[in-house]
Design a protein around this motif. Structure first.
Motif, mmCIF file in Angstrom:
data_model
loop_
_atom_site.group_PDB
_atom_site.id
_atom_site.type_symbol
_atom_site.label_atom_id
_atom_site.label_comp_id
_atom_site.label_asym_id
_atom_site.label_seq_id
_atom_site.Cartn_x
_atom_site.Cartn_y
_atom_site.Cartn_z
ATOM 1 N N VAL A 45 0.823 -1.148 -0.025
ATOM 2 C CA VAL A 45 0.072 -0.121 -0.101
ATOM 3 C C VAL A 45 0.828 1.265 -0.111
ATOM 4 N N ILE A 46 1.938 1.279 0.769
ATOM 5 C CA ILE A 46 2.732 2.243 0.557
ATOM 6 C C ILE A 46 3.444 2.643 -0.874
ATOM 7 N N ALA A 47 3.726 1.447 -1.481
ATOM 8 C CA ALA A 47 4.329 1.597 -2.929
ATOM 9 C C ALA A 47 3.194 2.185 -3.836
ATOM 10 N N ASP A 48 1.819 2.019 -3.727
ATOM 11 C CA ASP A 48 0.737 2.068 -4.439
ATOM 12 C C ASP A 48 0.101 3.381 -4.126
ATOM 13 N N ALA A 49 0.324 3.902 -2.853
ATOM 14 C CA ALA A 49 -0.803 4.885 -2.256
ATOM 15 C C ALA A 49 -0.869 5.969 -3.120
ATOM 16 N N PRO A 50 0.191 6.557 -3.768
ATOM 17 C CA PRO A 50 0.118 7.810 -4.501
ATOM 18 C C PRO A 50 -0.809 7.496 -5.795
ATOM 19 N N GLY A 51 -0.824 6.553 -6.254
ATOM 20 C CA GLY A 51 -1.829 6.137 -7.640
ATOM 21 C C GLY A 51 -2.966 5.772 -7.267
ATOM 22 N N PHE A 52 -3.180 5.078 -5.914
ATOM 23 C CA PHE A 52 -4.695 4.743 -5.415
ATOM 24 C C PHE A 52 -4.915 5.094 -4.102
ATOM 25 N N PRO A 53 -5.162 6.432 -3.913
ATOM 26 C CA PRO A 53 -5.569 7.256 -2.776
ATOM 27 C C PRO A 53 -6.602 6.471 -2.052
ATOM 28 N N GLU A 54 -7.596 6.134 -2.776
ATOM 29 C CA GLU A 54 -8.808 5.372 -2.168
ATOM 30 C C GLU A 54 -8.421 4.071 -1.398
ATOM 31 N N LEU A 55 -7.442 3.375 -2.050
ATOM 32 C CA LEU A 55 -6.979 1.989 -1.368
ATOM 33 C C LEU A 55 -6.147 2.470 0.135
ATOM 34 N N ALA A 56 -5.356 3.586 -0.217
ATOM 35 C CA ALA A 56 -4.633 3.821 1.115
ATOM 36 C C ALA A 56 -5.612 4.197 2.373
ATOM 37 N N GLU A 57 -6.522 5.073 1.774
ATOM 38 C CA GLU A 57 -7.638 5.376 2.853
ATOM 39 C C GLU A 57 -8.410 4.364 3.487
ATOM 40 N N ARG A 58 -8.770 3.256 2.660
ATOM 41 C CA ARG A 58 -9.579 1.908 2.991
ATOM 42 C C ARG A 58 -8.352 1.236 4.076
ATOM 43 N N PHE A 59 -6.915 1.201 3.582
ATOM 44 C CA PHE A 59 -6.031 0.449 4.491
ATOM 45 C C PHE A 59 -6.111 1.205 5.988
ATOM 46 N N TYR A 60 -5.845 2.568 6.108
ATOM 47 C CA TYR A 60 -6.046 3.213 7.263
ATOM 48 C C TYR A 60 -7.183 2.967 8.069
ATOM 49 N N GLU A 61 -8.346 3.070 7.436
ATOM 50 C CA GLU A 61 -9.378 2.577 8.233
ATOM 51 C C GLU A 61 -9.519 1.393 8.693
ATOM 52 N N THR A 62 -9.376 0.170 7.943
ATOM 53 C CA THR A 62 -9.321 -1.042 8.418
ATOM 54 C C THR A 62 -8.138 -1.463 9.144
ATOM 55 N N GLY A 63 -6.890 -0.858 8.994
ATOM 56 C CA GLY A 63 -5.673 -1.147 9.391
ATOM 57 C C GLY A 63 -5.254 -0.434 10.859
ATOM 58 N N PRO A 64 -4.497 0.748 10.698
ATOM 59 C CA PRO A 64 -4.359 1.680 12.260
ATOM 60 C C PRO A 64 -5.554 1.971 12.878
#
Length: 207
Positions: free
Chosen positions: A112-131
């Motif tokens: 998710v760190i590698a692809d966060a700039p291109g997939f911001p919604e993925l990064a947001e979902r990762f934060y919500e379901t993770g940290p």
């Protein structure tokens, strides 16, 4: 020649569906670790898990849902501990360290760190379901709810911190449960938070 025919197999049982989903998520984690989110296709995951792409869609969903489900599976392990003992802060903290420093969780974090700039919604979902989920778990486990969110956030930062950074960089191996318990207890002590009645085993070298 016999007229008997091989009967058609019925629907998979709930247990079989669970095992199939686990196989799909294992294949997804391996694919995301090897090729990143952007470089992974549903065809890759379907082939690696031995299912059709249609089955993958029915069982989990599209690629974003697949990634989120893989992240949620790791945090379900943390949730299971807190459901058994919702106010055992040390238990929750230990499980967070043990799960989030694991090879699978680290692989997803790297992806998710590698692809966060291109997939911001993925990064947001990762934060919500993770940290975000882990911080909420710690917040609920605090016996004193005064500024609970702030203290849970500070504790979460200590539970990961530099040790997790070293895991992301591949400098250290995943901790044993005893090492995770020691690190959790030390983090609680730094914040002046009470332990429950269990004492962690001594921490082995290397974590």
């Amino acid at each position: 020649m016999s007229d008997e025919r091989v009967p058609k197999r019925g629907r998979p049982t709930a247990h079989e569906r669970t095992l199939r989903r686990e196989r799909i998520l294992d294949a997804a984690v391996s694919a995301f670790a090897a090729r990143g989110f952007g470089g992974t296709s549903l065809d890759d995951v379907a082939a690696a898990s031995g299912v059709t792409k249609r089955t993958l869609y029915v069982d989990v969903g599209d690629k974003g849902a697949l990634f989120t489900a893989a992240v949620e599976r790791e945090h379900d392990r943390i949730r299971a501990v807190t459901l058994r003992s919702p106010h055992a802060l040390l238990s929750a903290a230990t499980e967070i360290v043990h799960v989030l420093h694991s090879d699978r969780a680290v692989a997803l974090h790297r992806a998710v760190i590698a692809d966060a700039p291109g997939f911001p919604e993925l990064a947001e979902r990762f934060y919500e379901t993770g940290p975000g989920h882990s911080i909420a778990v710690l917040e609920r486990a605090l016996s004193d709810q005064t500024r609970a969110h702030d203290r849970a956030t500070a504790l979460y930062s200590l539970l990961l911190g530099e040790r997790h950074r070293r895991r992301l960089l591949g400098l250290d191996p995943a901790p044993t449960r005893a090492q995770a318990a020691h690190h959790a207890a030390a983090s609680l002590a730094l914040l002046g938070l009470p332990l429950d009645d269990r004492s962690p085993e001594p921490m082995a070298r290397g974590f």
